[in-house]
Design a protein around this motif. Structure first.
Motif, mmCIF file in Angstrom:
data_model
loop_
_atom_site.group_PDB
_atom_site.id
_atom_site.type_symbol
_atom_site.label_atom_id
_atom_site.label_comp_id
_atom_site.label_asym_id
_atom_site.label_seq_id
_atom_site.Cartn_x
_atom_site.Cartn_y
_atom_site.Cartn_z
ATOM 1 N N SER A 376 5.713 -2.272 -1.623
ATOM 2 C CA SER A 376 5.476 -2.120 -3.061
ATOM 3 C C SER A 376 6.665 -1.351 -3.588
ATOM 4 C CB SER A 376 4.190 -1.350 -3.345
ATOM 5 O OG SER A 376 4.413 0.046 -3.153
ATOM 6 N N MET A 377 6.700 -1.129 -4.914
ATOM 7 C CA MET A 377 7.878 -0.435 -5.429
ATOM 8 C C MET A 377 7.901 1.050 -5.040
ATOM 9 S SD MET A 377 7.254 -0.943 -9.447
ATOM 10 C CE MET A 377 5.799 -0.425 -10.278
ATOM 11 N N GLY A 378 6.817 1.529 -4.459
ATOM 12 C CA GLY A 378 6.819 2.922 -4.023
ATOM 13 C C GLY A 378 6.624 3.094 -2.527
ATOM 14 N N SER A 379 6.574 1.984 -1.792
ATOM 15 C CA SER A 379 6.343 2.140 -0.345
ATOM 16 C C SER A 379 7.273 1.237 0.442
ATOM 17 C CB SER A 379 4.884 1.838 -0.009
ATOM 18 O OG SER A 379 4.585 0.513 -0.350
ATOM 19 N N LYS A 410 -7.189 -4.025 -13.816
ATOM 20 C CA LYS A 410 -7.645 -2.719 -13.346
ATOM 21 C C LYS A 410 -6.451 -1.760 -13.197
ATOM 22 C CE LYS A 410 -10.770 -0.841 -9.915
ATOM 23 N NZ LYS A 410 -11.241 -1.024 -8.540
ATOM 24 N N ALA A 411 -5.370 -2.274 -12.633
ATOM 25 C CA ALA A 411 -4.191 -1.434 -12.413
ATOM 26 C C ALA A 411 -3.606 -0.956 -13.746
ATOM 27 C CB ALA A 411 -3.139 -2.213 -11.626
ATOM 28 N N LYS A 412 -3.665 -1.842 -14.743
ATOM 29 C CA LYS A 412 -3.118 -1.497 -16.067
ATOM 30 C C LYS A 412 -3.877 -0.326 -16.682
ATOM 31 C CE LYS A 412 -2.564 -5.289 -18.502
ATOM 32 N NZ LYS A 412 -2.016 -6.481 -19.102
ATOM 33 N N LYS A 413 -5.198 -0.309 -16.392
ATOM 34 C CA LYS A 413 -6.037 0.764 -16.936
ATOM 35 C C LYS A 413 -5.914 2.045 -16.130
ATOM 36 C CE LYS A 413 -9.487 -2.228 -19.041
ATOM 37 N NZ LYS A 413 -10.539 -3.106 -18.515
ATOM 38 N N ALA A 443 1.886 -0.974 -9.931
ATOM 39 C CA ALA A 443 1.908 0.378 -9.364
ATOM 40 C C ALA A 443 1.612 0.335 -7.862
ATOM 41 C CB ALA A 443 0.865 1.239 -10.067
ATOM 42 N N PRO A 444 2.243 1.208 -7.087
ATOM 43 C CA PRO A 444 2.007 1.214 -5.640
ATOM 44 C C PRO A 444 0.519 1.270 -5.280
ATOM 45 C CG PRO A 444 3.843 2.660 -6.165
ATOM 46 C CD PRO A 444 3.292 2.181 -7.483
ATOM 47 N N ASP A 445 -0.279 1.980 -6.087
ATOM 48 C CA ASP A 445 -1.711 2.091 -5.799
ATOM 49 C C ASP A 445 -2.461 0.768 -5.932
ATOM 50 O OD1 ASP A 445 -1.383 4.725 -5.328
ATOM 51 O OD2 ASP A 445 -2.238 5.432 -7.237
ATOM 52 N N ALA A 446 -1.836 -0.210 -6.586
ATOM 53 C CA ALA A 446 -2.484 -1.513 -6.748
ATOM 54 C C ALA A 446 -2.446 -2.319 -5.454
ATOM 55 C CB ALA A 446 -1.821 -2.299 -7.872
ATOM 56 N N TYR A 447 -1.683 -1.820 -4.466
ATOM 57 C CA TYR A 447 -1.530 -2.534 -3.193
ATOM 58 C C TYR A 447 -2.081 -1.730 -2.017
ATOM 59 C CZ TYR A 447 1.434 -5.805 -5.713
ATOM 60 O OH TYR A 447 1.885 -6.748 -6.590
ATOM 61 N N LYS A 448 -2.438 -2.445 -0.954
ATOM 62 C CA LYS A 448 -2.804 -1.773 0.291
ATOM 63 C C LYS A 448 -1.570 -1.037 0.804
ATOM 64 C CE LYS A 448 -5.725 -5.703 1.539
ATOM 65 N NZ LYS A 448 -6.157 -6.686 2.533
ATOM 66 N N GLU A 449 -1.778 -0.108 1.714
ATOM 67 C CA GLU A 449 -0.625 0.605 2.253
ATOM 68 C C GLU A 449 0.091 -0.297 3.257
ATOM 69 O OE1 GLU A 449 -1.169 5.117 2.586
ATOM 70 O OE2 GLU A 449 -3.194 4.293 2.664
ATOM 71 N N SER A 450 1.375 -0.518 3.003
ATOM 72 C CA SER A 450 2.095 -1.542 3.773
ATOM 73 C C SER A 450 2.148 -1.212 5.264
ATOM 74 C CB SER A 450 3.497 -1.757 3.207
ATOM 75 O OG SER A 450 4.240 -0.552 3.186
#
Ligand code: 5GP
Ligand code: MN
Ligand code: MN
Length: 477
Positions: A376-379, A410-413, A443-450
């Motif tokens: 993700s963009m943060g992981s 959901k991620a947008k909110k 957002a990184p939280d929208a994805y599982k941890e890679s």
């Protein structure tokens, strides 16, 4: 774990025949105990539904990035017999041949003294956003050639080299592409968009290799610790989307006409040998070829910027590899019946052919094909290699990413994009997007941890880690 699912081992689970009526084979998916809470009942139902389709071989499969999609789950893999099997656009997805490639460079992070300037230069050079149009002016004749020739067209037009083509899955060209079943509307959408990144989940990312797990394989792939790489994620833009839309319509009526019973309308399909099935296959292959050209032209844009800013030669920025993660292909596999040609659908799944396979480029063949898994963009993102176990268990397939845990809405909110951007900046990651709204969705939280997802495919033996890549800067569509 959800009721009715049987454990095979640490990371492999079975969805038994009977989970939904009419299943011809069991479902199998790969997931760890700690990721089990990310599993949606709807995605398992979709996995089971796929097992109802005629001609399916052995299992309906899903990788640990499994989540609900259109008809098939994302992370899904299904192989069909050539004689009795079907082809289904739901098993490919709307973004035909969405995929990922990795470009290596001789740079280290210290060489990038002004990362923001680099990101701005890339952002202005690579057309980005929903309806982004290319500077490249291609004629209707060019488009036809692109759809038939794939990456060979880009090489001939000066956007890359033979070596680039050799480092694409399928050599960057599906041989069975047909332009006749590609509608005028699809062509009109595709013509101005060749060489554009698109929007949403698609990205161009500056990364650095921050861990090496397999020295020998890393060396074979031309990767080493501290090196700066560029990852490109995009697909076939409006062309592929329109082809999917057009053919879903014809396949919906074909499903009925051939008397195929499906548990979900989104699984519209046709026999591989029917005129409708062949038409979709040809058009899908055309879109796949267009997507390879798209990623190749963007590669050229990236190389041009790096050449201008750092004086690096194009040859010093090799394409490590390019994988397709939304595609159906005819492949040779070993089954109970011996060697068979199967139509393997990978929908949010990556080919992971192992050592010795003739489909793997010669310079990588001893190791197995490179597998590129974005995080993700943060992981972290990862490069792995394919294995013999994948050939035996999953028709040579593995996961394609971390996979979503939160819908876009959901991620947008959950967190405003501006906040996500600031938080990432604190971690040293610069994000540049057309809007803050698109950052929120991604957002990184929208994805599982890679790292957890990659660990599942490692433990299952489907692909083995070679290097880890940490993001420095991300351009988002
Ligand atoms: P998809 O093709 O299913 O949209 O996405 C593939 C994968 O890319 C996702 O599952 C996610 O793990 C990953 N991904 C999404 N956005 C980014 C990003 O900005 N950077 C990186 N490195 N990976 C991303
Ligand atoms: Mn895509
Ligand atoms: Mn994708």
């Amino acid at each position: 774990m959800l009721a009715g699912i049987e454990r095979i081992d640490e990371v492999e689970w079975e969805v038994p025949i009977g989970y939904v009526p009419g299943m011809r084979v069991p479902g199998r998916f790969f997931l760890s105990e700690d990721l089990s809470e990310t599993l949606e009942a709807g995605a398992v139902q979709q996995l089971a539904n796929v097992a109802v389709l005629p001609g399916i071989v052995r299992y309906s499969l899903a990788m640990p990035d499994i989540h609900s999609g259109y008809g098939f789950p994302i992370g899904g893999v299904a192989a069909f017999e050539q004689e009795t099997g079907v082809i289904s656009p739901g098993g490919v997805g709307y973004d035909i041949n969405c995929g990922v490639r990795l470009i290596a460079t001789p740079l280290t992070p210290d060489d990038i003294t002004n990362p923001r300037a680099l990101i701005e230069a890339l952002f202005t050079t690579v057309p980005t956003g929903v309806g982004a149009e290319s500077e490249m002016r291609i004629s209707p004749h060019d488009l036809e050639e692109i759809m038939v020739e794939g990456v060979d067209w880009a090489v001939a037009a000066g956007y890359g080299t033979e070596k680039d083509a050799a480092h694409c899955e399928e050599g960057g060209k599906m041989p069975d592409a047909h332009v006749a079943p590609v509608s005028k509307k699809a062509c009109q959408r595709g013509m101005p968009q060749a060489g554009t990144l698109g929007s949403g989940n698609h990205f161009l990312e500056i990364q650095t290799v921050d861990a090496v797990y397999d020295n020998e394989a890393a060396q074979t792939f031309g990767l080493s610790a501290g090196q700066v790489c560029f990852m490109i994620h995009c697909g076939s833009r409006g062309l592929g989307h329109q082809i999917c839309t057009d053919h879903l319509r014809t396949l919906e009526s074909a499903t009925r006409r051939y008397g195929i019973e499906i548990p979900d309308r989104q699984l519209a399909c046709a026999p591989l040998h029917s005129p409708e099935g062949e038409a979709y296959f040809g058009a899908m292959a055309a879109a796949a070829n267009y997507a390879w050209v798209n990623r190749q032209v963007i590669t050229h844009q990236v190389r041009t910027v790096l050449n201008r800013m750092y004086g690096i030669d194009y040859e010093e920025m090799p394409l490590v590899y390019d994988v397709a993660h939304n595609v159906a292909k005819m492949e040779r596999h070993t089954t109970d019946k011996g060697r068979q040609t199967l139509c393997v659908h990978r929908k949010g799944a990556t080919r992971a052919f192992g050592p010795g396979c003739p489909e793997v480029p010669q310079d990588y063949r001893a190791v197995g094909q490179p597998v590129i898994i974005p995080g993700s963009m943060g992981s972290a993102s990862y490069v792995l290699h394919g294995t013999t176990t994948a050939m035996e268990k999953t028709f040579g397939s593995t996961c394609h990413g971390a996979g979503r845990v939160m819908s876009r809405t959901k991620a947008k909110k959950a967190t405003p994009g501006s906040e996500v951007r600031k938080e990432l900046l604190k971690q040293g990651i610069i994000v540049r997007a057309t809007s803050d709204a698109s950052i929120a969705e991604e957002a990184p939280d929208a994805y599982k941890e890679s790292y957890k997802v990659v660990d599942v495919v490692r433990r299952a033996g489907l692909s083995l880690p070679v290097v880890r890549l940490r993001p420095i800067g991300v351009i988002k569509g």
